[in-house]
Design an enzyme around this catalytic site. Structure first.
Site, PDB file in Angstrom:
ATOM      1  N   THR A  13      41.767  30.505  30.324  1.00  0.00           N
ATOM      2  CA  THR A  13      41.684  30.168  31.746  1.00  0.00           C
ATOM      3  C   THR A  13      41.033  28.806  31.940  1.00  0.00           C
ATOM      4  O   THR A  13      40.230  28.368  31.112  1.00  0.00           O
ATOM      5  CB  THR A  13      40.879  31.236  32.524  1.00  0.00           C
ATOM      6  OG1 THR A  13      40.958  30.952  33.922  1.00  0.00           O
ATOM      7  CG2 THR A  13      39.416  31.270  32.122  1.00  0.00           C
ATOM      8  N   ASP A  15      45.252  37.675  34.530  1.00  0.00           N
ATOM      9  CA  ASP A  15      46.059  37.284  35.677  1.00  0.00           C
ATOM     10  C   ASP A  15      45.715  38.255  36.804  1.00  0.00           C
ATOM     11  O   ASP A  15      45.679  39.472  36.608  1.00  0.00           O
ATOM     12  CB  ASP A  15      47.555  37.319  35.373  1.00  0.00           C
ATOM     13  CG  ASP A  15      48.301  36.416  36.351  1.00  0.00           C
ATOM     14  OD1 ASP A  15      48.074  35.192  36.328  1.00  0.00           O
ATOM     15  OD2 ASP A  15      49.081  36.938  37.174  1.00  0.00           O
ATOM     16  N   SER A  16      45.433  37.695  37.953  1.00  0.00           N
ATOM     17  CA  SER A  16      44.878  38.531  39.017  1.00  0.00           C
ATOM     18  C   SER A  16      45.303  38.000  40.375  1.00  0.00           C
ATOM     19  O   SER A  16      45.840  36.902  40.486  1.00  0.00           O
ATOM     20  CB  SER A  16      43.352  38.551  38.893  1.00  0.00           C
ATOM     21  OG  SER A  16      42.843  37.255  38.646  1.00  0.00           O
ATOM     22  N   GLY A  73      37.714  32.327  45.337  1.00  0.00           N
ATOM     23  CA  GLY A  73      39.035  32.770  45.770  1.00  0.00           C
ATOM     24  C   GLY A  73      39.004  33.485  47.114  1.00  0.00           C
ATOM     25  O   GLY A  73      38.466  32.977  48.112  1.00  0.00           O
ATOM     26  N   ARG A 128      38.410  43.211  38.070  1.00  0.00           N
ATOM     27  CA  ARG A 128      38.167  42.625  36.740  1.00  0.00           C
ATOM     28  C   ARG A 128      37.238  43.531  35.931  1.00  0.00           C
ATOM     29  O   ARG A 128      37.455  43.774  34.742  1.00  0.00           O
ATOM     30  CB  ARG A 128      37.565  41.222  36.939  1.00  0.00           C
ATOM     31  CG  ARG A 128      37.422  40.388  35.690  1.00  0.00           C
ATOM     32  CD  ARG A 128      37.265  38.912  36.029  1.00  0.00           C
ATOM     33  NE  ARG A 128      38.490  38.385  36.599  1.00  0.00           N
ATOM     34  CZ  ARG A 128      38.635  38.041  37.896  1.00  0.00           C
ATOM     35  NH1 ARG A 128      37.629  38.123  38.735  1.00  0.00           N
ATOM     36  NH2 ARG A 128      39.795  37.604  38.337  1.00  0.00           N
TER      37      ARG A 128
HETATM   38  P1  ITT Z   1      43.989  30.704  35.270  1.00  0.00           P
HETATM   39  O1  ITT Z   1      45.469  30.988  35.435  1.00  0.00           O
HETATM   40  O2  ITT Z   1      43.690  29.405  34.569  1.00  0.00           O
HETATM   41  O3  ITT Z   1      43.244  31.873  34.675  1.00  0.00           O
HETATM   42  P2  ITT Z   1      43.943  30.847  38.170  1.00  0.00           P
HETATM   43  O4  ITT Z   1      42.851  30.699  39.177  1.00  0.00           O
HETATM   44  O5  ITT Z   1      45.207  30.063  38.405  1.00  0.00           O
HETATM   45  O6  ITT Z   1      43.331  30.508  36.742  1.00  0.00           O
HETATM   46  P3  ITT Z   1      45.499  33.276  38.458  1.00  0.00           P
HETATM   47  O7  ITT Z   1      46.787  32.601  38.182  1.00  0.00           O
HETATM   48  O8  ITT Z   1      45.240  34.624  37.815  1.00  0.00           O
HETATM   49  O9  ITT Z   1      44.263  32.379  38.015  1.00  0.00           O
HETATM   50  O10 ITT Z   1      45.311  33.390  40.021  1.00  0.00           O
HETATM   51  C1  ITT Z   1      44.360  34.265  40.524  1.00  0.00           C
HETATM   52  C2  ITT Z   1      44.020  33.899  41.943  1.00  0.00           C
HETATM   53  O11 ITT Z   1      43.728  35.150  42.626  1.00  0.00           O
HETATM   54  C3  ITT Z   1      42.738  33.080  41.965  1.00  0.00           C
HETATM   55  O12 ITT Z   1      43.022  31.732  42.128  1.00  0.00           O
HETATM   56  C4  ITT Z   1      41.994  33.656  43.142  1.00  0.00           C
HETATM   57  O13 ITT Z   1      42.334  32.956  44.304  1.00  0.00           O
HETATM   58  C5  ITT Z   1      42.497  35.089  43.263  1.00  0.00           C
HETATM   59  N1  ITT Z   1      41.525  35.991  42.632  1.00  0.00           N
HETATM   60  C6  ITT Z   1      41.598  36.597  41.416  1.00  0.00           C
HETATM   61  N2  ITT Z   1      40.497  37.303  41.170  1.00  0.00           N
HETATM   62  C7  ITT Z   1      39.700  37.133  42.237  1.00  0.00           C
HETATM   63  C8  ITT Z   1      38.417  37.585  42.562  1.00  0.00           C
HETATM   64  O14 ITT Z   1      37.704  38.330  41.732  1.00  0.00           O
HETATM   65  N3  ITT Z   1      37.907  37.222  43.734  1.00  0.00           N
HETATM   66  C9  ITT Z   1      38.599  36.447  44.598  1.00  0.00           C
HETATM   67  N4  ITT Z   1      39.807  35.959  44.361  1.00  0.00           N
HETATM   68  C10 ITT Z   1      40.362  36.293  43.184  1.00  0.00           C
END
Ligand code: ITT
Length: 194
Positions: A7, A69-70, A153, A181
């Site tokens: 990440t 991925d979240s 986020g 998570r």
């Molecule tokens: P990586 O792919 O590099 O891991 P990313 O931020 O792009 O980073 P994702 O593609 O998994 O990660 O997108 C996840 C989005 O969902 C992230 O940008 C947040 O906006 C949201 N998200 C995920 N987990 C969260 C959390 O615990 N609290 C708040 N928002 C979350």
């Protein structure tokens, strides 16, 4: 034990480090400048987590690699932003842009249902192969307006079931007991031996 997180999201890294505890040495891709950008071309959290874990594991075959991925699924928006959570308001969207867009979309609806869930899929890989995939979710509601400064986020938008505070109003220790998570990682614990 050493873990390489696939990440570039330093907030995720912070949460993994806290959740895994001191017996794990967690690093991420923030200092890996020679790795190509990973295109998240999957259509599910599972596929995108696998894409990220395998892409990094292939170039760092000796390391134990974990990808997350979240995202947030909002029922009134048909599950959006879902796998597009990071880019909901556009390719270079900030967390704030995404939260603002979420509330704008809900305002367009007449008395929208506010039920939602955070989902997280974690994939662990070694030597270019997937060892295990786990998932976790946290159910709740979208708040009437964004509140709180903690987390990242969509945390200011989300109130977990049984709480009145948003994730961004809760201390990190509380979010880390009930988050998507945390729940996914709990399922990985046995595998990690921690
Ligand atoms: P990586 O792919 O590099 O891991 P990313 O931020 O792009 O980073 P994702 O593609 O998994 O990660 O997108 C996840 C989005 O969902 C992230 O940008 C947040 O906006 C949201 N998200 C995920 N987990 C969260 C959390 O615990 N609290 C708040 N928002 C979350």
């Amino acid at each position: 034990m050493k873990i390489l997180l696939a990440t570039r999201n330093r907030h995720k890294t912070r949460e993994f480090a806290d959740l895994l505890g001191p017996q794990f040495q967690v690093t991420d891709l923030s200092n890996e400048h020679d790795l190509p950008e990973i295109a998240e071309t999957g259509s599910t959290f599972e596929e995108n987590a696998a894409i990220k874990a395998l892409a990094v594991s292939r170039v760092r075959p000796k390391e134990l690699v974990i990808a997350d991925d979240s995202g947030l699924e909002v029922d009134a928006l048909g599950g959006a932003p879902g796998i597009c959570s990071a880019r909901f308001a556009g390719d270079r969207a900030t967390d704030r842009d995404n939260v603002e867009k979420l509330f704008r979309e809900l305002e367009k609806l007449h008395r929208p249902r506010r039920s939602a869930r955070f989902r997280c899929v974690i994939v662990i890989a070694h030597n270019g192969k997937i060892l295990k995939a786990v998932s976790g979710e946290s159910r709740g509601l979208i708040a009437d307006s964004p509140r709180g400064e903690n987390g990242f986020g969509y945390d200011p938008a989300f109130v977990a079931a049984g709480f009145t505070e948003t994730f961004a109003e809760l201390p990190a220790e509380v979010k880390n007991r009930i988050s998507h998570r945390a729940r996914a990682l709990e399922k990985l614990r046995e595998f990690l031996g921690g």
